[in-house]
Design a protein around this motif. Structure first.
Motif, PDB file in Angstrom:
ATOM      1  N   LYS A   1      12.297  54.568 -64.193  1.00 25.38           N
ATOM      2  CA  LYS A   1      13.570  54.236 -64.826  1.00 25.38           C
ATOM      3  C   LYS A   1      14.684  55.166 -64.379  1.00 25.38           C
ATOM      4  CE  LYS A   1      11.442  52.225 -68.957  1.00 25.38           C
ATOM      5  NZ  LYS A   1      11.349  52.245 -70.432  1.00 25.38           N
ATOM      6  N   THR A   2      14.328  56.407 -64.046  1.00 27.90           N
ATOM      7  CA  THR A   2      15.361  57.348 -63.586  1.00 27.90           C
ATOM      8  C   THR A   2      15.926  56.919 -62.243  1.00 27.90           C
ATOM      9  OG1 THR A   2      14.233  59.133 -64.755  1.00 27.90           O
ATOM     10  CG2 THR A   2      15.827  59.752 -63.050  1.00 27.90           C
ATOM     11  N   ASP A   3      15.055  56.547 -61.291  1.00 24.34           N
ATOM     12  CA  ASP A   3      15.533  56.109 -59.982  1.00 24.34           C
ATOM     13  C   ASP A   3      16.348  54.818 -60.093  1.00 24.34           C
ATOM     14  OD1 ASP A   3      14.240  58.260 -58.872  1.00 24.34           O
ATOM     15  OD2 ASP A   3      12.428  57.120 -58.353  1.00 24.34           O
ATOM     16  N   LEU A   4      15.910  53.930 -60.962  1.00 18.77           N
ATOM     17  CA  LEU A   4      16.636  52.676 -61.124  1.00 18.77           C
ATOM     18  C   LEU A   4      18.014  52.899 -61.752  1.00 18.77           C
ATOM     19  CD1 LEU A   4      16.549  49.655 -60.757  1.00 18.77           C
ATOM     20  CD2 LEU A   4      15.387  49.449 -62.961  1.00 18.77           C
ATOM     21  N   ASN A   5      18.089  53.821 -62.693  1.00 18.23           N
ATOM     22  CA  ASN A   5      19.389  54.150 -63.289  1.00 18.23           C
ATOM     23  C   ASN A   5      20.320  54.776 -62.265  1.00 18.23           C
ATOM     24  OD1 ASN A   5      19.182  53.243 -65.978  1.00 18.23           O
ATOM     25  ND2 ASN A   5      17.916  55.013 -66.535  1.00 18.23           N
TER      26      ASN A   5
ATOM     27  N   ARG B   1      18.897  41.663 -74.122  1.00 19.89           N
ATOM     28  CA  ARG B   1      18.432  40.924 -72.956  1.00 19.89           C
ATOM     29  C   ARG B   1      18.410  41.814 -71.712  1.00 19.89           C
ATOM     30  NH1 ARG B   1      21.410  36.976 -73.706  1.00 19.89           N
ATOM     31  NH2 ARG B   1      23.156  37.521 -72.359  1.00 19.89           N
ATOM     32  N   TRP B   2      19.421  42.672 -71.579  1.00 21.35           N
ATOM     33  CA  TRP B   2      19.446  43.587 -70.430  1.00 21.35           C
ATOM     34  C   TRP B   2      18.307  44.605 -70.519  1.00 21.35           C
ATOM     35  CZ3 TRP B   2      20.550  44.623 -65.730  1.00 21.35           C
ATOM     36  CH2 TRP B   2      20.574  45.937 -65.275  1.00 21.35           C
ATOM     37  N   ALA B   3      18.013  45.098 -71.701  1.00 26.50           N
ATOM     38  CA  ALA B   3      16.903  46.059 -71.838  1.00 26.50           C
ATOM     39  C   ALA B   3      15.576  45.426 -71.442  1.00 26.50           C
ATOM     40  CB  ALA B   3      16.851  46.582 -73.270  1.00 26.50           C
ATOM     41  N   GLN B   4      15.379  44.165 -71.805  1.00 25.59           N
ATOM     42  CA  GLN B   4      14.150  43.471 -71.424  1.00 25.59           C
ATOM     43  C   GLN B   4      14.069  43.264 -69.909  1.00 25.59           C
ATOM     44  OE1 GLN B   4      14.105  39.858 -73.714  1.00 25.59           O
ATOM     45  NE2 GLN B   4      13.816  40.935 -75.689  1.00 25.59           N
ATOM     46  N   ARG B   5      15.174  42.860 -69.306  1.00 22.34           N
ATOM     47  CA  ARG B   5      15.173  42.667 -67.859  1.00 22.34           C
ATOM     48  C   ARG B   5      14.975  43.990 -67.119  1.00 22.34           C
ATOM     49  NH1 ARG B   5      20.296  38.453 -67.107  1.00 22.34           N
ATOM     50  NH2 ARG B   5      19.284  36.632 -68.076  1.00 22.34           N
ATOM     51  N   PHE B   6      15.593  45.039 -67.618  1.00 21.76           N
ATOM     52  CA  PHE B   6      15.435  46.354 -66.986  1.00 21.76           C
ATOM     53  C   PHE B   6      13.975  46.797 -67.037  1.00 21.76           C
ATOM     54  CE2 PHE B   6      15.485  50.969 -67.000  1.00 21.76           C
ATOM     55  CZ  PHE B   6      16.338  51.260 -65.951  1.00 21.76           C
ATOM     56  N   GLU B   7      13.349  46.630 -68.184  1.00 22.92           N
ATOM     57  CA  GLU B   7      11.945  47.025 -68.332  1.00 22.92           C
ATOM     58  C   GLU B   7      11.042  46.168 -67.442  1.00 22.92           C
ATOM     59  OE1 GLU B   7       8.888  49.373 -69.796  1.00 22.92           O
ATOM     60  OE2 GLU B   7      11.051  49.553 -70.162  1.00 22.92           O
ATOM     61  N   HIS B   8      11.301  44.868 -67.387  1.00 27.77           N
ATOM     62  CA  HIS B   8      10.484  43.971 -66.579  1.00 27.77           C
ATOM     63  C   HIS B   8      10.639  44.293 -65.088  1.00 27.77           C
ATOM     64  CE1 HIS B   8       8.435  40.327 -65.304  1.00 27.77           C
ATOM     65  NE2 HIS B   8       9.476  40.031 -64.532  1.00 27.77           N
ATOM     66  N   PHE B   9      11.850  44.536 -64.641  1.00 31.14           N
ATOM     67  CA  PHE B   9      12.087  44.857 -63.232  1.00 31.14           C
ATOM     68  C   PHE B   9      11.435  46.176 -62.853  1.00 31.14           C
ATOM     69  CE2 PHE B   9      14.501  46.461 -59.632  1.00 31.14           C
ATOM     70  CZ  PHE B   9      14.629  45.340 -58.829  1.00 31.14           C
ATOM     71  N   SER B  10      11.519  47.174 -63.721  1.00 30.90           N
ATOM     72  CA  SER B  10      10.916  48.478 -63.441  1.00 30.90           C
ATOM     73  C   SER B  10       9.400  48.373 -63.318  1.00 30.90           C
ATOM     74  CB  SER B  10      11.313  49.466 -64.541  1.00 30.90           C
ATOM     75  OG  SER B  10      10.674  50.713 -64.347  1.00 30.90           O
ATOM     76  N   GLN B  11       8.758  47.602 -64.177  1.00 30.32           N
ATOM     77  CA  GLN B  11       7.307  47.463 -64.122  1.00 30.32           C
ATOM     78  C   GLN B  11       6.867  46.594 -62.944  1.00 30.32           C
ATOM     79  OE1 GLN B  11       6.086  45.967 -67.930  1.00 30.32           O
ATOM     80  NE2 GLN B  11       6.663  47.848 -69.029  1.00 30.32           N
TER      81      GLN B  11
END
Length: 427
Positions: A69-73, A53-63
């Motif tokens: 993804k590097t800046d978000l991390n 669920r976290w991977a999906q939210r991370f991908e959705h927020f980044s797009q």
């Protein structure tokens, strides 16, 4: 000699203390393996679900916000650092004002260690090492003295109840209805003599003490859970979970009480005072209960050792005399296996000779001056001296063959066995 050389295990006889230690170590290892298997089966599916669920939210927020993804991390790592320093999304009380620091040192000396507040400076970390060393030692001593007094009170109450039942059972029904008279006085006198003989060696049962302490711990936890449910907004089962984690000094830190700045609808100062009271009382009750349960575990280990004597008597000490075997020490046998001289816990310790060059008994008397001069760090001796200082006079042994007052264990376990064995003496 044939038994020593022909042992089925390929070695000589094992000392009973060592056999008990090895059996307990094996039990703990098996207990850890079983616990790991259960928690892995229960929690691993939830962990995988949360990770997906976290991977999906991370991908959705980044797009959605066109972020790499590097800046978000990197941003999330910065937030984790702030989170360690005490910065939260929700408004929480200051971590390092005087009230917050007092709460922190309380979790340190009580060994709870929730982990929501930790020192970030080098000076704070160094100071914590020395501060925690003295504070934890003093708190453990406080818990031991609390345990000593709790056992004394429980023993006095149980003995009083036992005496009342004994008096009712000893007097015939016709004498119980008579108030006065020579006949009643004579019967009472003879009954009093028999009562003195019957109650001379009475001691409370460790199982009864465990039941009372368990009931007290449950009562404190239930009352505290009601308060936490109303103040923190937790579910009642979550509050019970927090009480066990906090009172047993496990302190995961996933749930921590009294962290909001102001509690709406509740007096903040009164709630924090109640939180301190419940944590202190709960820790003392659970600590005492753990020590009683440890005695029961020791009884189970002794029962297992006696069962293991049958297939291989040359490996474990037996009751019979053997020229190459040392006396049995620190034995607390289950009630249904030992001789039932009284309905209580009993230590079947046999002292070694004072001139014996072997290991000293844990309850051997030694002055503090000799203790410091010989530089022998023996926790059992220290606990015995502290116990006698609290009593006000040295404990008198009831039998010449049982001079070892601390034969039942070291530290809190020794205090527990001492108190259970001394209840025949009025205090």
């Amino acid at each position: 000699m044939a038994c020593r050389s022909g042992c089925c295990c390929g070695s000589g006889p094992i000392n009973e203390d060592n056999a008990r230690f090895l059996l307990l170590a094996l039990f703990i290892i098996l207990y850890l393996l079983c616990g790991a298997a259960v928690f892995s089966a229960l929690e691993q599916p939830k962990e995988r679900e949360a990770k997906e669920r976290w991977a999906q939210r991370f991908e959705h927020f980044s797009q959605r916000y066109n972020l790499s993804k590097t800046d978000l991390n990197n941003f999330l790592r910065n937030y984790e650092e702030a989170n360690v320093a005490g910065i939260r999304v929700d408004t929480v009380r200051p971590r390092w004002d005087f009230a917050g620091a007092f709460y922190f040192v309380g979790t340190v000396v009580s060994t709870i260690g929730f982990g929501m507040t930790t020192p970030a400076t080098i000076g704070g970390k160094v100071f914590l090492m020395f501060y925690g060393l003295l504070g934890c030692a003093a708190t453990i001593l406080f818990f031991n003295l609390f345990l000593e007094r709790v056992i004394t009170v429980i023993a006095v109450v149980l003995k009083s109840c036992y005496e009342r039942r004994h008096n009712k059972a000893a007097l015939p029904p016709n004498i119980q209805q008579v108030s006065g008279g020579n006949g009643a006085g004579g019967a009472g006198g003879s009954g009093g003599g028999n009562k003195g003989q019957d109650l001379a060696g009475w001691k409370p049962s460790v199982y009864c003490v465990m039941f009372i302490l368990g009931a007290a711990a449950i009562l404190v936890s239930c009352c505290a859970s009601l308060m936490y449910s109303a103040a923190e907004g937790w579910g009642y089962l979550d509050s019970l979970y927090f009480c066990f984690v906090a009172f047993s000094t496990i302190g995961f830190g996933d749930m921590v009480s009294s962290q909001q700045v102001v509690y709406e609808g509740h007096a903040t100062a009164a709630y924090r005072l109640g939180n301190f009271f419940f944590i202190l009382t709960g820790v003392c009750c659970i600590y005492s209960l753990f020590n009683v349960i440890s005695i029961v575990i020791k009884q189970v280990l002794n029962w297992l050792l006696r069962r293991l004597e049958a297939p291989c008597r040359c490996c474990l000490p037996s009751r019979g005399h053997h020229p190459h075997r040392r006396p049995r020490r620190n034995v607390v046998a289950p009630g249904h296996l030992r001789t039932r001289r009284d309905p209580s816990i009993e230590t079947d310790a046999i002292n070694e000779s004072e001139t014996d060059t072997g290991r000293r008994m844990s309850g051997e008397m030694i002055s503090m001056r000799d203790f410091l001069a010989a530089n022998k760090v023996n926790l059992a001796i220290m606990q015995k001296q502290l116990s006698e200082m609290a009593i006000g006079h040295p404990r008198q042994s009831s039998s010449s063959s049982r001079q070892n007052g601390f034969s039942g264990g070291v530290g809190a376990l020794g205090i527990m066995n001492n108190r259970l064995a001394e209840t025949s003496v009025d205090r």
